[in-house]
Design a protein around this motif. Structure first.
Motif, PDB file in Angstrom:
ATOM      1  N   THR A 175       0.909  -1.343   0.051  1.00 26.08           N
ATOM      2  CA  THR A 175       0.045  -0.047  -0.034  1.00 26.08           C
ATOM      3  C   THR A 175       0.962   1.126  -0.136  1.00 26.08           C
ATOM      4  OG1 THR A 175       0.044   0.082   2.333  1.00 26.08           O
ATOM      5  CG2 THR A 175      -1.904  -1.187   1.259  1.00 26.08           C
ATOM      6  N   LEU A 176       0.275   2.407  -0.289  1.00 27.38           N
ATOM      7  CA  LEU A 176       0.999   3.405  -0.539  1.00 27.38           C
ATOM      8  C   LEU A 176       1.396   3.982   1.218  1.00 27.38           C
ATOM      9  CD1 LEU A 176      -1.256   5.683  -2.964  1.00 27.38           C
ATOM     10  CD2 LEU A 176       0.997   4.732  -3.365  1.00 27.38           C
ATOM     11  N   ARG A 177       0.549   3.935   2.135  1.00 29.05           N
ATOM     12  CA  ARG A 177       0.810   4.296   3.311  1.00 29.05           C
ATOM     13  C   ARG A 177       0.660   3.474   4.498  1.00 29.05           C
ATOM     14  NH1 ARG A 177      -1.787   8.645   5.395  1.00 29.05           N
ATOM     15  NH2 ARG A 177      -4.020   7.844   4.365  1.00 29.05           N
ATOM     16  N   ALA A 231      -4.060   3.386   6.847  1.00 30.05           N
ATOM     17  CA  ALA A 231      -4.557   4.330   5.672  1.00 30.05           C
ATOM     18  C   ALA A 231      -5.968   3.919   5.198  1.00 30.05           C
ATOM     19  CB  ALA A 231      -3.219   4.651   4.683  1.00 30.05           C
ATOM     20  N   PHE A 232      -6.361   4.699   4.059  1.00 32.59           N
ATOM     21  CA  PHE A 232      -7.568   4.302   3.193  1.00 32.59           C
ATOM     22  C   PHE A 232      -7.228   3.308   2.107  1.00 32.59           C
ATOM     23  CE2 PHE A 232      -7.912   8.529   5.433  1.00 32.59           C
ATOM     24  CZ  PHE A 232      -8.688   8.021   6.504  1.00 32.59           C
ATOM     25  N   ALA A 244      -0.049   9.182  -7.397  1.00 31.10           N
ATOM     26  CA  ALA A 244       0.470   8.661  -6.005  1.00 31.10           C
ATOM     27  C   ALA A 244       1.243   9.526  -5.268  1.00 31.10           C
ATOM     28  CB  ALA A 244       1.157   7.398  -6.377  1.00 31.10           C
ATOM     29  N   ALA A 245       2.241  10.192  -5.907  1.00 26.82           N
ATOM     30  CA  ALA A 245       3.101  11.264  -5.041  1.00 26.82           C
ATOM     31  C   ALA A 245       2.338  12.288  -4.427  1.00 26.82           C
ATOM     32  CB  ALA A 245       4.062  12.030  -6.057  1.00 26.82           C
ATOM     33  N   LYS A 246       1.154  12.909  -5.151  1.00 30.05           N
ATOM     34  CA  LYS A 246       0.239  13.845  -4.387  1.00 30.05           C
ATOM     35  C   LYS A 246      -0.550  13.314  -3.376  1.00 30.05           C
ATOM     36  CE  LYS A 246      -0.240  17.032  -8.383  1.00 30.05           C
ATOM     37  NZ  LYS A 246      -1.328  17.744  -9.284  1.00 30.05           N
ATOM     38  N   GLY A 259      -0.885  12.558   2.906  1.00 27.77           N
ATOM     39  CA  GLY A 259      -0.868  11.631   3.812  1.00 27.77           C
ATOM     40  C   GLY A 259       0.201  12.227   4.832  1.00 27.77           C
ATOM     41  N   LYS A 260       1.288  12.648   4.588  1.00 28.20           N
ATOM     42  CA  LYS A 260       2.293  12.965   5.424  1.00 28.20           C
ATOM     43  C   LYS A 260       1.943  14.400   6.060  1.00 28.20           C
ATOM     44  CE  LYS A 260       6.175  11.142   3.020  1.00 28.20           C
ATOM     45  NZ  LYS A 260       7.587  11.527   2.090  1.00 28.20           N
ATOM     46  N   ARG A 261       1.132  15.179   5.294  1.00 23.70           N
ATOM     47  CA  ARG A 261       0.620  16.381   6.074  1.00 23.70           C
ATOM     48  C   ARG A 261      -0.441  16.026   7.269  1.00 23.70           C
ATOM     49  NH1 ARG A 261       0.831  18.497   0.826  1.00 23.70           N
ATOM     50  NH2 ARG A 261      -1.696  18.407   0.513  1.00 23.70           N
ATOM     51  N   LEU A 262      -1.389  15.180   6.993  1.00 21.31           N
ATOM     52  CA  LEU A 262      -2.297  14.678   7.697  1.00 21.31           C
ATOM     53  C   LEU A 262      -1.633  14.009   9.073  1.00 21.31           C
ATOM     54  CD1 LEU A 262      -4.810  13.102   5.589  1.00 21.31           C
ATOM     55  CD2 LEU A 262      -5.280  14.971   6.714  1.00 21.31           C
TER      56      LEU A 262
END
Length: 450
Positions: free
Chosen positions: A259-261, A265-266, A436-438, A443-446
């Motif tokens: 997964t991305l995160r 995550a979602f 995906a980068a955006k 996600g990092k900001r959250l």
């Protein structure tokens, strides 16, 4: 010595006899790759990605072939072709096969099902140690040709956006289909299609598996809640998908999702539940948030609740008093991309032929209704303008592209239209793709509480 066929070359590698391969000329069926500090292909660069995509597409456009990594080839005097001159085995850590798959999925059309193999160098060799890496490329059927690379490249090794090229294997080298030939093929195809259209019936789309959605919705106890479905069905199912429960099969893929995160995550992964066998398939349920059902023939259905549990996550404070429920743009986009990252990469390659993707949104307009807004999710206390869903049974499909970021874009294009919005107002869109980068940056900001 030299190998005179793919079978013989592979048999030499399997028997740990790399010296028998020395002297084999590069040809229409084999290409040798020496090793740089970053492996046979440097996928950290546009040039490396292009080279991999180009080599695979070129062999697919010919009769198939082998990319044999771990041999240095050189053209000797009075010889027409480069030949394998020196064995250069290397460490397996220089190749991440998942990254190779990702590059091919993104930059080669149609999706080509290559196979990866590792072979050991003989133990006890005082001069070399390591392994050989082989990429086996199948030929494209005549009806599916030609394979293309979806990016061109500059002399400086940078991708050119909105460009493409068709590589073809020509002896021991790779050439590119000339523009005049591409133009002729396009016109021939259009003329043939126009003639056939007058007499042939329209192809039937993949079956809309309504019953499966109903079963999954009931199993997640979401009968009274609005639900967004993602569904992927092979146009021509071929019975049981092989290896569903085997080591490295779909059950393992669902249990250990990339997964991305992470699982917090979602996405469709879970730390608390494992995929359970169901009528020859697999069910990964996390009621009442979301669930994923893989049928025995490979068809996939994913269900996500449009409540505060998932699509409406953290949106309760933006209720304007009318009772409507707001959709979280970030959650919607991430869960869509994660679905296609999972299905396009790991399920579509299991069943040859075309696939159909579908999105279905049920009961989004039913009071109190769901709303979606342009742009980012609002920062408290700003609400931002919203648009109400316009249908309780929104059902649209498209031919699967096999590219997760492109298929996620197509899904969002239809979802945004449900609310009378254009998908370009989504802040995580980059051209005709979901970025995906955006999403990862957001996600990092959250996580940082911003």
């Amino acid at each position: 010595m030299a190998a005179d066929s793919m079978v013989q070359l592979v048999s030499y590698l399997a028997a740990q006899q790399p010296d028998e391969i020395k002297g084999t000329p590069e040809s229409e069926w084999v290409d040798f790759k020496s090793i740089s500090p970053n492996g046979p292909y440097d996928l950290s660069t546009d040039k490396g990605k292009f080279e991999l995509a180009k080599d695979v597409a070129a062999f697919a456009n010919a009769g198939g072939g082998l990319l044999v990594c771990g041999f240095k080839a050189k053209k000797r005097p009075n010889e027409l072709y480069e030949v394998a001159e020196k064995a250069t085995p290397f460490d397996k850590k220089l190749v991440n096969t998942d990254s190779y798959k990702d590059v091919l999925t993104e930059y080669v059309r149609p999706l080509i099902k290559v196979k990866f193999f590792w072979y050991d160098h003989p133990e006890g060799d005082p001069e070399a140690t390591g392994h050989y890496f082989v990429i086996e490329v199948p030929p494209l059927p005549e009806a599916d040709r030609w394979a293309m690379v979806t990016r061109g490249i500059t002399d400086n090794g940078q991708f050119i956006k909105n460009s493409w090229t068709i590589p073809i294997r020509n002896g021991d080298t790779t050439a590119f289909l000339p523009q005049d030939e591409v133009y002729r093929l396009l016109n021939d195809g259009l003329r043939a299609r126009s003639t056939a259209a007058a007499t042939a019936p329209a192809p039937a789309p993949a079956a809309d598996r309504v019953k499966v959605r109903e079963v999954l919705r009931a199993g997640l106890k979401l009968e009274e809640a609005p639900v967004l479905f993602f569904q992927s069905v092979p146009d021509h199912p071929r019975g049981l998908v092989p290896g569903m429960y085997a080591d490295g099969g779909l059950r393992d893929v669902l249990s250990n999702q990339d997964t991305l995160r992470g699982t917090h995550a979602f996405n469709w992964s879970s730390d608390y539940t494992r995929p359970a066998p169901r009528e020859g398939g697999l069910l990964l349920a996390d009621a009442p948030r979301r669930g994923l059902l893989v049928e025995s023939d490979g068809a996939v259905t994913g269900a996500v609740s449009a409540t505060a549990e998932m699509l409406g996550w953290a949106m309760e404070r933006y209720n304007d008093g009318s009772g409507v429920r707001r959709i979280n743009v970030f959650v919607l986009t991430e869960i869509a991309l994660e679905y296609f990252r999972l299905v396009d990469r790991h399920v579509l390659p299991l069943v040859d032929g075309a696939w159909t993707h579908r999105i279905v949104a049920l009961d989004f307009a039913r009071p109190p209704g769901r709303v979606l807004a342009s742009g980012e999710d609002p920062a408290f206390p700003l609400w931002g303008s919203t648009e109400m869903a316009t249908s309780d049974d929104w059902n649209h499909s498209w031919r699967a592209l096999g590219d997760p970021e492109r298929d996620a874009y197509e899904a969002l294009r239809y979802i945004y239209a449900l609310f009378g919005l254009d998908v370009t107002v989504n802040p995580f869109i980059d051209g005709d793709r979901v970025s995906a980068a955006k999403l990862q940056a957001k996600g990092k900001r959250l996580q940082a509480g911003q």
